[in-house]
Design a protein around this motif. Structure first.
Motif: not given
Length: 313
Positions: A97-104
């Motif tokens: 389902d895509g990235a699980v981490i959004r930096p910041g």
């Protein structure tokens, strides 16, 4: 050789169609499974694979949490939701389902949302029945994401101090029994004579602990002398409030494994301290309410022994 492919198409048109369909297929796969595109490009060397520095905050504090708490469901042998958390590149790549981490942005990161859910929630990570993350561990991941989910940053302000895991070795009863055997009969006799005063340091140890303070002034020099056969095995001795005097100095000197000694509120004098000078294992000494002088105790302090209690100048 024919210049036409299947269906009467020219060879160039055929190969162009194949190429187009391949690109479209990859596009659909990338749209449906975003991690697939990054994995493919990284595998072909067309996209740099993110790596974490060996001494980074991620490597030291975050990766161990993912390995112990998450890799069972998101590792090389099993990857629920096509999400793997067993490498920095996989973590940053995300799942189906895509990235699980959004930096910041911890609150906008699906991974952080999942580990913050109650264990009773069906979407909680780790799932019910698995060991959940502690509050400090959740904080570590939150701070890491908030600091940019870096693979190179070495320290993050405000991060909880790491807790060292204590591994208690398995006890082999046969080995313990063998270690205790030489003095077992003497210990048994003394335990019968002084109930509750003499015990083994632990179930896996042959060392002994003495708490004569339980008998107060009813415990004197003659009683301590009776412990001479096992003196070398005593590692802790509390003689607080007992009637022991300098006459017990030879027995104290024989306690070569002694680490902690309490002589609070006893009649011992500086003469007894001379016996303590031979105790190389001694680390702590309590001498409150005694007549011991600071001069006599100074050599013990110089050895690094912690001395507690008011003393005379």
């Amino acid at each position: 050789m024919s210049d036409f492919g299947p269906g009467g198409m020219s060879a160039p048109a055929y190969f162009a169609a194949v190429a187009l369909l391949t690109v479209l297929g990859l596009g659909v796969a990338a749209w449906a499974h975003p991690a697939f595109l990054h994995a493919s490009l990284q595998g072909m060397g067309l996209e740099a694979m993110p790596r974490a520095a060996p001494r980074s905050f991620y490597a030291a504090r975050v990766a161990p949490l993912f390995q112990t708490r998450c890799a069972g469901c998101h590792g090389d042998t099993r990857a629920k939701g096509q999400l793997r958390l067993d490498s920095f590149a996989a973590v940053m790549r995300g799942g189906k389902d895509g990235a699980v981490i959004r930096p910041g942005d911890p609150k906008g990161s699906e991974l952080f949302r999942r580990i913050s859910l109650l264990v009773t929630d069906d979407k909680a990570m780790p799932p019910s029945g698995k060991t959940p993350l502690t509050a400090d561990e959740v904080t570590v991941i939150r701070l890491w994401i908030g600091a940019g989910a870096s693979g190179t940053l070495r320290a993050i302000k405000g991060a909880p101090k790491p807790v060292l895991e204590v591994n208690i070795p398995d006890t082999d009863p046969a080995i313990v029994q063998k270690q205790r055997a030489p003095l077992a009969a003497a210990v048994q006799q003394l335990q019968a004579r002084f109930p509750g005063l003499i015990n083994y340091e632990s179930r896996s140890s042959a060392n002994l602990e003495l708490d004569a303070s339980l008998r107060g002034t009813a415990f004197g020099d003659a009683d301590l002398a009776a412990l001479a056969p096992v003196a070398a095995r005593i590692v802790r001795a509390d003689l607080s409030g007992t009637a022991v005097t300098d006459a017990s100095a030879p027995v104290l000197a024989a306690m070569t494994s002694l680490r902690l000694l309490r002589l609070t509120d006893t009649k011992v004098t500086d003469k007894a301290v001379e016996a303590l000078a031979r105790l190389k294992a001694l680390k702590s000494l309590a001498v409150a309410e005694t007549s011991l002088s600071d001069t006599a105790l100074a050599p013990l302090r110089q050895r690094g022994i912690a001395v507690y209690g008011d003393v005379h100048e």
